[in-house]
Design a protein around this motif. Structure first.
Motif, short mmCIF file in Angstrom:
data_model
loop_
_atom_site.label_atom_id
_atom_site.label_comp_id
_atom_site.label_asym_id
_atom_site.label_seq_id
_atom_site.Cartn_x
_atom_site.Cartn_y
_atom_site.Cartn_z
N ASP A 97 -21.26 45.90 35.85
CA ASP A 97 -21.23 46.99 34.86
C ASP A 97 -19.80 47.36 34.49
O ASP A 97 -19.49 47.58 33.30
CB ASP A 97 -21.97 48.21 35.42
N ILE A 98 -18.94 47.47 35.50
CA ILE A 98 -17.54 47.82 35.22
C ILE A 98 -16.86 46.70 34.44
O ILE A 98 -16.07 46.96 33.51
CB ILE A 98 -16.80 48.10 36.55
N ARG A 99 -17.17 45.47 34.78
CA ARG A 99 -16.60 44.33 34.04
C ARG A 99 -17.04 44.36 32.58
O ARG A 99 -16.25 44.08 31.67
CB ARG A 99 -17.03 43.03 34.72
N GLY A 100 -18.30 44.69 32.33
CA GLY A 100 -18.77 44.77 30.95
C GLY A 100 -18.14 45.92 30.18
O GLY A 100 -18.01 45.85 28.96
N ALA A 101 -17.72 46.97 30.90
CA ALA A 101 -17.15 48.14 30.23
C ALA A 101 -15.68 47.95 29.87
O ALA A 101 -15.23 48.42 28.81
CB ALA A 101 -17.32 49.37 31.10
N ILE A 102 -14.90 47.27 30.72
CA ILE A 102 -13.46 47.18 30.46
C ILE A 102 -13.00 45.75 30.15
O ILE A 102 -11.84 45.55 29.79
CB ILE A 102 -12.66 47.74 31.65
N GLY A 103 -13.87 44.74 30.34
CA GLY A 103 -13.52 43.38 29.97
C GLY A 103 -13.01 42.54 31.13
O GLY A 103 -12.58 43.07 32.16
N ASP A 104 -13.05 41.22 30.93
CA ASP A 104 -12.65 40.28 31.98
C ASP A 104 -11.15 40.30 32.23
O ASP A 104 -10.70 40.14 33.37
CB ASP A 104 -13.06 38.85 31.60
N ASP A 105 -10.38 40.47 31.18
CA ASP A 105 -8.93 40.27 31.27
C ASP A 105 -8.17 41.57 31.56
O ASP A 105 -6.95 41.55 31.59
CB ASP A 105 -8.39 39.65 29.97
N HIS A 106 -8.86 42.66 31.72
CA HIS A 106 -8.19 43.94 31.97
C HIS A 106 -7.53 43.91 33.35
O HIS A 106 -8.17 43.54 34.34
CB HIS A 106 -9.19 45.08 31.89
N PRO A 107 -6.25 44.28 33.47
CA PRO A 107 -5.57 44.24 34.77
C PRO A 107 -6.14 45.21 35.79
O PRO A 107 -5.91 45.06 36.99
CB PRO A 107 -4.12 44.59 34.42
N GLY A 108 -6.91 46.22 35.32
CA GLY A 108 -7.47 47.19 36.24
C GLY A 108 -8.88 46.88 36.66
O GLY A 108 -9.53 47.71 37.32
N LEU A 109 -9.40 45.67 36.35
CA LEU A 109 -10.79 45.34 36.69
C LEU A 109 -11.01 45.35 38.20
O LEU A 109 -11.87 46.08 38.71
CB LEU A 109 -11.16 43.98 36.10
N VAL A 110 -10.25 44.54 38.92
CA VAL A 110 -10.44 44.46 40.37
C VAL A 110 -10.09 45.78 41.06
O VAL A 110 -10.85 46.24 41.93
CB VAL A 110 -9.63 43.28 40.95
N PRO A 111 -8.96 46.46 40.74
CA PRO A 111 -8.71 47.77 41.36
C PRO A 111 -9.81 48.78 41.10
O PRO A 111 -10.15 49.59 41.99
CB PRO A 111 -7.38 48.21 40.72
N THR A 112 -10.38 48.77 39.90
CA THR A 112 -11.47 49.72 39.61
C THR A 112 -12.70 49.41 40.44
O THR A 112 -13.36 50.32 40.97
CB THR A 112 -11.82 49.67 38.11
N VAL A 113 -13.03 48.13 40.56
CA VAL A 113 -14.19 47.74 41.37
C VAL A 113 -13.96 48.08 42.84
O VAL A 113 -14.87 48.58 43.53
CB VAL A 113 -14.48 46.24 41.19
N MET A 114 -12.76 47.86 43.35
CA MET A 114 -12.45 48.20 44.75
C MET A 114 -12.59 49.70 44.99
O MET A 114 -13.14 50.14 46.01
CB MET A 114 -11.04 47.74 45.10
N ALA A 115 -12.11 50.50 44.03
CA ALA A 115 -12.25 51.95 44.16
C ALA A 115 -13.72 52.37 44.12
O ALA A 115 -14.15 53.29 44.84
CB ALA A 115 -11.48 52.65 43.05
N ALA A 116 -14.52 51.68 43.30
CA ALA A 116 -15.96 52.00 43.22
C ALA A 116 -16.66 51.64 44.53
O ALA A 116 -17.53 52.39 45.00
CB ALA A 116 -16.59 51.25 42.06
N TYR A 117 -16.29 50.51 45.14
CA TYR A 117 -16.89 50.13 46.42
C TYR A 117 -16.59 51.19 47.49
O TYR A 117 -17.48 51.59 48.26
CB TYR A 117 -16.34 48.78 46.88
#
Length: 727
Positions: free
Chosen positions: A96-116
């Motif tokens: 869901d987060i990937r679909g919201a901010i895109g594959d190439d966004h530099p904050g994708l993995v940090p955002t997912v880690m914070a969500a976990y």
């Protein structure tokens, strides 16, 4: 000399606990490799994060095991791990987060880690609130049939994940639209076959009674599953060595994970250091709104899992538990460490405890897992994908069968709720599936309430069946004859006076009516387990007409819990062969209607009428009075013998009758108190004598006669002697 004895005792303890340590380490290592690689979805933006996922799994397991080992749980042999049942929600959250901010966004993995980490915080916070407010018994209000169906759907999700796990990185993600072309692709058939059939064979061998008999119980051994799974990499590397296939070719074909072996010490550290993925300056907090559905489902499902595992584990291991205490062992630490939620493992905890595992063995498992955590980057490149795939497939099959196969003992309507929830969660999504399941459960309870409230017509002879108290109670009939001849105390001769029966026995009667389903469980459990001083508990089902299977399955657990506390549970008003009796039989509740057939097992004594149950209560009451009198006299004699205490001379009485010494002892200011195993004894005013403790009443010495003062001085001296002699 002391050091030699200490070393010898430690080596002996290590030898006894070695099987438990090996089992715990094997189980944890296998699960880590299988499910750690699944924490991140196989999509753009999450490539090459398998090592970090494994590190997160290990830290989640270590945090929960530390909390459990050092007082967070009353299960000494409990084995914890990441809550793999929420993996579909975790991966959905990341998608869901990937679909919201895109594959190439530099904050994708940090955002997912914070969500976990946030999900661990939320689950831990709910646990802490429920435990601190003593609200642990409120969780079972959720329909168990819906939860069973959701667990089956998670099994389906694991099965699909396991099928796609050994595919090479170039293969497209497995879905319903491309399932046929992807699964039966010639380049995929080898890894798929090597993972599917070992999982299928493992599931069959565990469930086939004929195989268990021919192997003389070998497949029932706790070592069978880990050793069976470890044969997969042994066979794999043997074949690879014989064929001399290069490692690069194995990675391209999907037989090995696409992870490079660390070439230096810094690379080893970087392989497990998942904390480097956190960068709060890049976190897109607003993207959490797109994943709110999966976050809520993850928290709800995580909270609902604990009340399933804890009572089942306590019943299997035959130990007592406190749900509110278990809730305090929360996931807050996992959130602080930035990893996924965790929970105690039911089956692995059973294996570990039966292998003599305790807190000492858990500490050793923790140390070995720390070593595994530091060396995971060196191990994963040599772990075949088919090993992880086989374990995930096996767990998916087990969860699916648990929902459908074992759920077949439910009523037809309850089973329909399970199937409807499973299908809806699998094809429509977990949020929609939960909603459909709860709606179907409400319809079922409405139907039961509407159908079973119809008037029932019966003959007078049937209505009055068993109203005379001699029915099916041959032993109590003998007791009745003894009462008539005067061989039992006068107070127990009036057996059929209802007022007398209810006034004398120390019993609690819980009257149930109508349709008993999951929402009735917390209130019943609160009444049963809150009154610790009551020795007898009676569940009156005279006014009840049906009972849900999940509610009926709580009866054996309540009976065992009361037995551990010195109480007893009985059921009355249950007609043998009736619909309510069929509900209890379907739930596999051990009932016995004839008191002569009641052995030392876990059978619950059952009576068809209230009168016969009252007679039994009166008989139990008299037996308890006699037993208590014998115990008190024995305890006083033991005290007098140990401390050279002459009761007649201290009290200034020439002669004491055989049945009056306890009363005189108490009148002089003494007290006798018995403690159950595991009960905490305050050191203030206690004299320890084996399993019996004597408590001096708190009184003013000046208000007592000289003989009583002499008694109190001797009591204090005895307490001091006991304290010095017994520590």
């Amino acid at each position: 000399m002391v050091h030699a004895e200490l070393i010898s005792a430690s080596l002996s303890r290590l030898y006894r606990g070695l099987p438990a340590v090996l089992l715990g380490t094997l189980f944890t290592a296998l699960h880590t490799v299988a499910f750690g690689t699944l924490i991140f979805p196989p999509a753009n933006g999450f490539r090459a994060l398998e090592l970090q996922g494994i590190s997160m799994y290990i830290i989640s397991t270590l945090s929960s095991q530390l909390v459990l080992t050092f007082g967070g749980s009353r299960f000494r042999g409990g084995l914890c791990g990441m809550l793999v049942e929420v993996l579909p929600f975790i991966r959905g959250l990341a998608t869901d987060i990937r679909g919201a901010i895109g594959d190439d966004h530099p904050g994708l993995v940090p955002t997912v880690m914070a969500a976990y980490a946030l999900t661990s915080f939320l689950i831990g916070a709910v646990f802490l609130i429920l435990g601190a407010l003593k609200l642990g018994n409120l969780v079972p209000y959720f329909p168990q049939t819906v939860l069973t169906g959701a667990i089956g759907a998670i099994g389906v999700s694991f099965f699909i994940l396991g099928l796609g796990l050994p595919f090479p990185p170039s293969a497209p993600p497995l879905s319903l639209s491309n399932a046929a072309t992807t699964l039966f692709n010639t380049s995929h058939l080898g890894p798929l076959t090597a993972s599917f059939f070992p999982a299928l064979i493992l599931s069959i061998t565990l469930r086939a009674p004929a195989i268990g008999q021919r192997t003389r119980g070998l497949v029932r051994s706790p070592y069978y599953i880990p050793l069976y799974l470890f044969t997969i990499p042994v066979v794999f590397w043997t074949v690879v060595g014989l064929l001399r296939v290069p490692k690069s070719q194995l990675i391209v074909a999907g037989w090995l994970f696409d992870v490079e072996s660390p070439s230096s010490a810094s690379a080893v550290v970087a392989s497990w250091n998942y904390w480097k993925l956190f960068n709060f300056t890049l976190v897109e907090w607003r993207s959490f709104t797109s994943a709110i559905q999966n976050i809520v489902l993850l928290v709800v499902f995580g909270v609902l899992n604990l009340p399933i595992y804890i009572p089942a584990l306590a019943f299997t291991l035959d130990v007592s538990y406190d749900m509110n205490h278990e809730l305090l062992a929360s996931n807050i630490l996992a959130g602080l460490l930035g990893t996924a939620p965790n929970m105690i493992k039911y089956s692995y905890s059973v294996y570990l405890t039966r292998a003599n595992g305790s807190r000492f063995e858990s500490i050793l498992i923790i140390l070995l897992m720390v070593v595994f955590f530091l060396t995971s980057g060196l191990i994963l490149p040599y772990v075949p994908t088919v090993l992880a795939s086989a374990l995930v497939l096996f767990l998916g099959v087990e969860l699916f069968l648990k929902a459908l196969w074992e759920g077949s003992n439910l009523t037809s309507l309850e089973y329909c709720v399970v199937v409807a929830t499973l299908c809806a969660c699998s094809f429509l999504g977990f949020a929609q599936g939960f909603a459909i399941g709860i709606g179907a459960a409400m319809v079922v309870y409405l139907l039961y309430s509407a159908i079973d409230t119809r008037a029932k017509v019966m003959q007078l002879s049937e209505w009055s069946k068993g109203r005379d108290s001699g029915l099916r109670l041959s032993k109590l009939s003998v007791y009745q004859d003894q009462s008539a001849t005067g061989s039992v105390p006068q107070s127990s001769r009036t057996l059929y006076s209802t007022t007398n029966l209810l006034a004398q026995p120390n019993a609690v009667v819980i009257i149930l009516s109508g349709y008993i389903f999951f929402a009735s469980v917390p209130s019943i459990e609160a009444q049963l387990l809150a009154k610790a001083s009551e020795p007898l508990f009676i569940i009156d089902l005279t006014r009840a007409h049906r009972m849900e299977t999940s509610a009926a399955r709580c009866l054996p657990r309540w009976a065992r819990e009361l037995e551990l506390r010195g109480g007893a549970l009985a059921i009355c008003g249950l007609e043998e062969g009736g619909r309510l009796h069929s509900d209890l039989k379907r739930a596999e509740v051990p009932l016995v209607f004839d008191i002569e057939e009641k052995g030392e097992g876990k059978e619950i004594l059952t009576f068809e009428t209230q009168e016969t149950c009252l007679v039994w209560c009166q008989h139990q009451h008299e037996l308890r009075i006699q037993t208590e009198a014998i115990r008190r006299r024995s305890a006083l004699k033991l005290f007098c013998h140990l401390f050279d205490f002459n009761l007649p001379s201290v009290l200034g009485i020439l002669h004491l009758g055989p049945n009056t010494e306890v009363e005189c002892f108490i009148d002089a200011g003494g007290g006798i108190k018995f403690y159950l195993p595991g009960q905490t004894i305050s050191p203030t005013g206690i004299i320890f004598t084996g399993s019996t403790a004597f408590r001096k009443n708190i009184v003013d010495d000046r208000a007592l006669p000289d003989t009583a003062n002499h008694f109190l001085r001797i009591s204090r001296s005895a307490k001091e002697i006991s304290g010095r002699g017994r520590g």
